[in-house]
Motif scaffolding. Structure first.
Motif, PDB file in Angstrom:
ATOM      1  N   VAL A   1      41.426  28.868  36.506  1.00 51.68           N
ATOM      2  CA  VAL A   1      42.521  28.805  35.524  1.00 51.68           C
ATOM      3  C   VAL A   1      42.900  27.400  35.065  1.00 51.68           C
ATOM      4  CG1 VAL A   1      43.501  31.037  36.174  1.00 51.68           C
ATOM      5  CG2 VAL A   1      44.230  28.968  37.377  1.00 51.68           C
ATOM      6  N   ARG A   2      42.272  26.373  35.610  1.00 54.53           N
ATOM      7  CA  ARG A   2      42.663  24.998  35.259  1.00 54.53           C
ATOM      8  C   ARG A   2      42.543  24.710  33.769  1.00 54.53           C
ATOM      9  NH1 ARG A   2      37.730  22.531  38.609  1.00 54.53           N
ATOM     10  NH2 ARG A   2      36.063  23.313  37.272  1.00 54.53           N
ATOM     11  N   ALA A   3      41.563  25.290  33.102  1.00 50.39           N
ATOM     12  CA  ALA A   3      41.355  25.012  31.681  1.00 50.39           C
ATOM     13  C   ALA A   3      42.526  25.483  30.822  1.00 50.39           C
ATOM     14  CB  ALA A   3      40.066  25.648  31.196  1.00 50.39           C
ATOM     15  N   ASN A   4      43.318  26.426  31.319  1.00 51.37           N
ATOM     16  CA  ASN A   4      44.458  26.901  30.533  1.00 51.37           C
ATOM     17  C   ASN A   4      45.450  25.774  30.241  1.00 51.37           C
ATOM     18  OD1 ASN A   4      45.850  29.250  29.306  1.00 51.37           O
ATOM     19  ND2 ASN A   4      47.448  28.669  30.764  1.00 51.37           N
ATOM     20  N   LEU A   5      45.521  24.820  31.132  1.00 50.83           N
ATOM     21  CA  LEU A   5      46.470  23.722  30.943  1.00 50.83           C
ATOM     22  C   LEU A   5      46.008  22.743  29.869  1.00 50.83           C
ATOM     23  CD1 LEU A   5      47.434  23.055  34.646  1.00 50.83           C
ATOM     24  CD2 LEU A   5      48.665  24.411  32.936  1.00 50.83           C
ATOM     25  N   TRP A   6      44.750  22.786  29.500  1.00 55.75           N
ATOM     26  CA  TRP A   6      44.214  21.892  28.477  1.00 55.75           C
ATOM     27  C   TRP A   6      44.184  22.541  27.101  1.00 55.75           C
ATOM     28  CZ3 TRP A   6      39.411  21.563  31.981  1.00 55.75           C
ATOM     29  CH2 TRP A   6      39.733  20.909  33.155  1.00 55.75           C
ATOM     30  N   ALA A   7      44.367  23.858  27.055  1.00 57.18           N
ATOM     31  CA  ALA A   7      44.303  24.573  25.778  1.00 57.18           C
ATOM     32  C   ALA A   7      45.485  24.175  24.895  1.00 57.18           C
ATOM     33  CB  ALA A   7      44.310  26.079  26.021  1.00 57.18           C
ATOM     34  N   SER A   8      45.232  24.083  23.607  1.00 62.28           N
ATOM     35  CA  SER A   8      46.322  23.712  22.698  1.00 62.28           C
ATOM     36  C   SER A   8      47.399  24.787  22.659  1.00 62.28           C
ATOM     37  CB  SER A   8      45.789  23.452  21.296  1.00 62.28           C
ATOM     38  OG  SER A   8      45.138  24.599  20.803  1.00 62.28           O
ATOM     39  N   ALA A   9      47.033  26.020  22.848  1.00 66.06           N
ATOM     40  CA  ALA A   9      47.989  27.127  22.931  1.00 66.06           C
ATOM     41  C   ALA A   9      47.554  28.015  24.093  1.00 66.06           C
ATOM     42  CB  ALA A   9      48.028  27.920  21.638  1.00 66.06           C
ATOM     43  N   GLY A  10      47.815  27.526  25.295  1.00 66.59           N
ATOM     44  CA  GLY A  10      47.381  28.241  26.497  1.00 66.59           C
ATOM     45  C   GLY A  10      48.185  29.500  26.760  1.00 66.59           C
ATOM     46  N   ILE A  11      47.713  30.263  27.701  1.00 64.91           N
ATOM     47  CA  ILE A  11      48.411  31.486  28.113  1.00 64.91           C
ATOM     48  C   ILE A  11      49.716  31.069  28.779  1.00 64.91           C
ATOM     49  CG2 ILE A  11      48.309  33.470  29.672  1.00 64.91           C
ATOM     50  CD1 ILE A  11      45.218  33.345  29.292  1.00 64.91           C
ATOM     51  N   TRP A  12      50.803  31.658  28.342  1.00 71.65           N
ATOM     52  CA  TRP A  12      52.106  31.298  28.889  1.00 71.65           C
ATOM     53  C   TRP A  12      52.827  32.480  29.534  1.00 71.65           C
ATOM     54  CZ3 TRP A  12      56.053  34.098  26.850  1.00 71.65           C
ATOM     55  CH2 TRP A  12      55.812  34.727  25.637  1.00 71.65           C
ATOM     56  N   ASP A  13      52.389  33.706  29.249  1.00 70.86           N
ATOM     57  CA  ASP A  13      53.104  34.880  29.740  1.00 70.86           C
ATOM     58  C   ASP A  13      52.420  35.582  30.906  1.00 70.86           C
ATOM     59  OD1 ASP A  13      51.007  35.745  28.174  1.00 70.86           O
ATOM     60  OD2 ASP A  13      52.133  37.368  27.228  1.00 70.86           O
ATOM     61  N   GLY A  14      51.373  35.001  31.448  1.00 76.19           N
ATOM     62  CA  GLY A  14      50.697  35.573  32.616  1.00 76.19           C
ATOM     63  C   GLY A  14      49.260  35.940  32.308  1.00 76.19           C
ATOM     64  N   PHE A  15      48.402  35.629  33.237  1.00 76.33           N
ATOM     65  CA  PHE A  15      46.993  35.995  33.102  1.00 76.33           C
ATOM     66  C   PHE A  15      46.837  37.488  33.345  1.00 76.33           C
ATOM     67  CE2 PHE A  15      46.941  31.540  34.392  1.00 76.33           C
ATOM     68  CZ  PHE A  15      46.051  30.997  33.481  1.00 76.33           C
ATOM     69  N   ASP A  16      45.829  38.075  32.747  1.00 82.14           N
ATOM     70  CA  ASP A  16      45.491  39.457  33.049  1.00 82.14           C
ATOM     71  C   ASP A  16      45.010  39.482  34.504  1.00 82.14           C
ATOM     72  OD1 ASP A  16      43.044  41.505  33.250  1.00 82.14           O
ATOM     73  OD2 ASP A  16      44.559  42.300  31.895  1.00 82.14           O
ATOM     74  N   ASN A  17      45.692  40.225  35.347  1.00 79.03           N
ATOM     75  CA  ASN A  17      45.387  40.223  36.778  1.00 79.03           C
ATOM     76  C   ASN A  17      43.970  40.684  37.091  1.00 79.03           C
ATOM     77  OD1 ASN A  17      47.977  39.303  37.217  1.00 79.03           O
ATOM     78  ND2 ASN A  17      48.777  41.315  37.739  1.00 79.03           N
ATOM     79  N   ASP A  18      43.501  41.703  36.389  1.00 81.57           N
ATOM     80  CA  ASP A  18      42.133  42.187  36.639  1.00 81.57           C
ATOM     81  C   ASP A  18      41.108  41.140  36.233  1.00 81.57           C
ATOM     82  OD1 ASP A  18      43.051  44.596  37.685  1.00 81.57           O
ATOM     83  OD2 ASP A  18      43.023  45.577  35.729  1.00 81.57           O
ATOM     84  N   TRP A  19      41.325  40.488  35.096  1.00 78.90           N
ATOM     85  CA  TRP A  19      40.425  39.413  34.661  1.00 78.90           C
ATOM     86  C   TRP A  19      40.406  38.295  35.692  1.00 78.90           C
ATOM     87  CZ3 TRP A  19      41.639  34.297  33.890  1.00 78.90           C
ATOM     88  CH2 TRP A  19      40.627  33.503  33.328  1.00 78.90           C
TER      89      TRP A  19
END
Length: 130
Positions: free
Chosen positions: A59-77
């Motif tokens: 999940v580290r790449a989410n912090l570099w995304a210009s509009a990263g996931i903010w409401d929670g990752f899909d748990n199954d994914w």
């Protein structure tokens, strides 16, 4: 590869750690994450390993995304990606320590909180697969 029972038990820990990688301020999540981790059956050194070697690389790449996931990752994914990474031979995995500043900062904040909660006996160890 870890057995299925261990993966199911780790699921709640993975999901909890992933909250620290959302495109939001992680500070408000520390208390909740610490409670979840303190209630897990894993010792501190294993929790650190789970953060750095299992969750952070996914999940580290989410912090570099210009509009990263903010409401929670899909748990199954999330859990499928972590399990797939763990199924690969260690020599085929990118080093988990790459860009680990977030994991280091989070762990410095979480470790003493988890220890205090466990010492105070304010948590009950439980299966975290929910």
């Amino acid at each position: 590869m870890r057995d299925i029972a261990d993966i199911e038990m780790r699921r709640g820990v993975w999901i909890s750690f992933s909250e620290l990688y959302l495109d939001t301020d992680p500070v408000p999540a520390y208390a909740h994450v610490a409670r979840t981790l303190a209630a897990s059956p894993y010792p501190l050194d294993e929790l650190r390993h789970i953060l750095f070697e299992e969750v952070h690389p996914i999940v580290r790449a989410n912090l570099w995304a210009s509009a990263g996931i903010w409401d929670g990752f899909d748990n199954d994914w999330l859990c499928a990606r972590i399990a797939a990474r763990l199924a690969r031979p260690r020599w085929l995995r990118l080093p988990a320590g790459l860009f680990a500043a977030t994991a280091k900062t989070s762990w410095r904040e979480l470790e003493p909180r988890i220890a205090r909660l466990r010492e105070a006996g304010t948590v009950v160890l439980q299966n975290t697969s929910k």
